[in-house]
Design a protein around this motif. Structure first.
Motif: not given
Ligand code: DP6
Length: 330
Positions: A91-96
């Motif tokens: 799984k991934a962490k995404v920040s934008s």
């Protein structure tokens, strides 16, 4: 063994000169027609992605807020494609974040999904070609396929997922075109562009538009290549009116433009009588993108800012496409 590392990417929004409106395949974002656009250097999204073993779920943060629901699902869909391609389950962490106000009504899906495509694929250890990256971005949001490519690009509609992607027409410095994004409303639009695509086919004029587009796209591209602003501007405005005609004749109709949009269009016509050449184009919202040459930016910007209802303007030139960034958001 694939190495999973933290990666960040920055990508521009783009303004379509020839518009994508109507999907042949709405799951895969395969369009009915080719579209042409310019990347915008003042409207950027930066995204950081890290696939990490200790995560139980994908975590998506946009503009410092954790998001759930449809916005999160769209991101997870791209992460799932990347996981399939990279043969991982992590799984991934995404920040934008966007560098332009998210309430400015400037579409951010193009910059967001192109930045996500590069950050996610590289974090998973993939090294995608420009073509593959454009395809991945397209699967998130159709217009994102064009933001990957530097300067001015054409999204070739193709007919399958592997041949629907954008290619470069010219690099950013080819022509000194500017886009003065004129904010006339910061409200969230009533109908998203995704809904608009669906409705487009219910317009009795949709087929006519497709026929017209063949010569219009060709002629606009030729006018662009010979830097003929008069012909280019005429075709640009014709294309915008055509898109909004389709929207307004969809069943039920969709109205994106407001009275300030029309006031700005009128002022541009008046300026042209005086030899100051600015041309309008509007996407699925009321804000006006004024396309002009560098030499006319100041006078047009000053004049437009005085039109009652205009809130602010953002001046853009053409920019390179999606690139890696060292600005990690976590
Ligand atoms: C009017 O790319 O936002 O801006 O594929 O559903 O995410 P989805 O749609 P999107 O549509 C953009 C529509 C447009 C024209 C254009 O940019 O070509």
């Amino acid at each position: 063994m694939i190495e999973l590392t933290k990666k960040s990417a920055t990508s521009p929004a783009n303004i379509a000169f020839i518009k994508y409106w109507g999907k042949k395949n709405s799951k895969l974002n395969i369009p009915y027609n080719n579209s042409i656009s310019m990347n915008l250097d003042s409207c950027l999204t930066t995204t950081t992605v890290h696939f990490m073993d200790n995560l139980k779920e994908d975590e998506v943060v946009i503009d410092c807020k954790k998001v759930e629901g449809e916005a999160r699902n769209r991101v997870v869909r791209i992460l799932d494609i990347v996981r399939t391609w990279a043969k991982i389950k992590t799984k991934a962490k995404v920040s934008s974040i966007n560098n332009f106000p998210s309430d400015a009504g400037v579409a951010s899906s193009a910059s967001a999904f192109s930045a996500l495509a590069l950050a996610a694929s590289s974090s998973a250890g993939l090294k995608l070609s420009k073509k593959k990256l454009s395809i991945l971005a397209r699967l998130g949001s159709g217009s994102a396929s064009r933001s990957v490519i530097s300067g001015f690009s054409e999204w070739k509609k193709g007919s399958t997922t592997n041949d629907s992607y954008a290619v470069q027409i010219e690099k950013p410095s080819y022509w000194d075109l500017r886009d003065i994004v004129t904010i006339v409303s910061s409200e969230k639009k009533e109908k998203s562009s995704t809904e608009g695509h669906g409705a487009a086919l219910t317009s009795p004029y949709f087929k006519e538009r497709q026929k017209e587009l063949i010569s219009r796209t060709n002629n606009l591209k030729k006018a662009f290549l010979r830097k003929d602003i008069d012909t280019f501007g005429k075709l640009l405005e014709e294309e915008t009116l055509d898109l909004h005609l389709i929207a307004m004749t969809s069943k039920p109709p969709i109205f994106y433009l407001n009275s300030t949009t029309f006031a700005v269009m009128q002022v541009l016509r008046e300026l042209r009588v005086k030899g100051i050449k600015g041309y309008y184009t509007m996407d699925a919202g009321p804000n006006v993108h004024i396309i002009c040459r560098q030499k006319d930016v100041d006078i047009i910007n000053k004049t437009i800012k005085r039109v009652p209802g205009v809130k602010s303007t953002i001046i853009n030139k053409a920019r390179v496409g999606t690139r890696f960034s060292n600005n990690h958001l976590f």
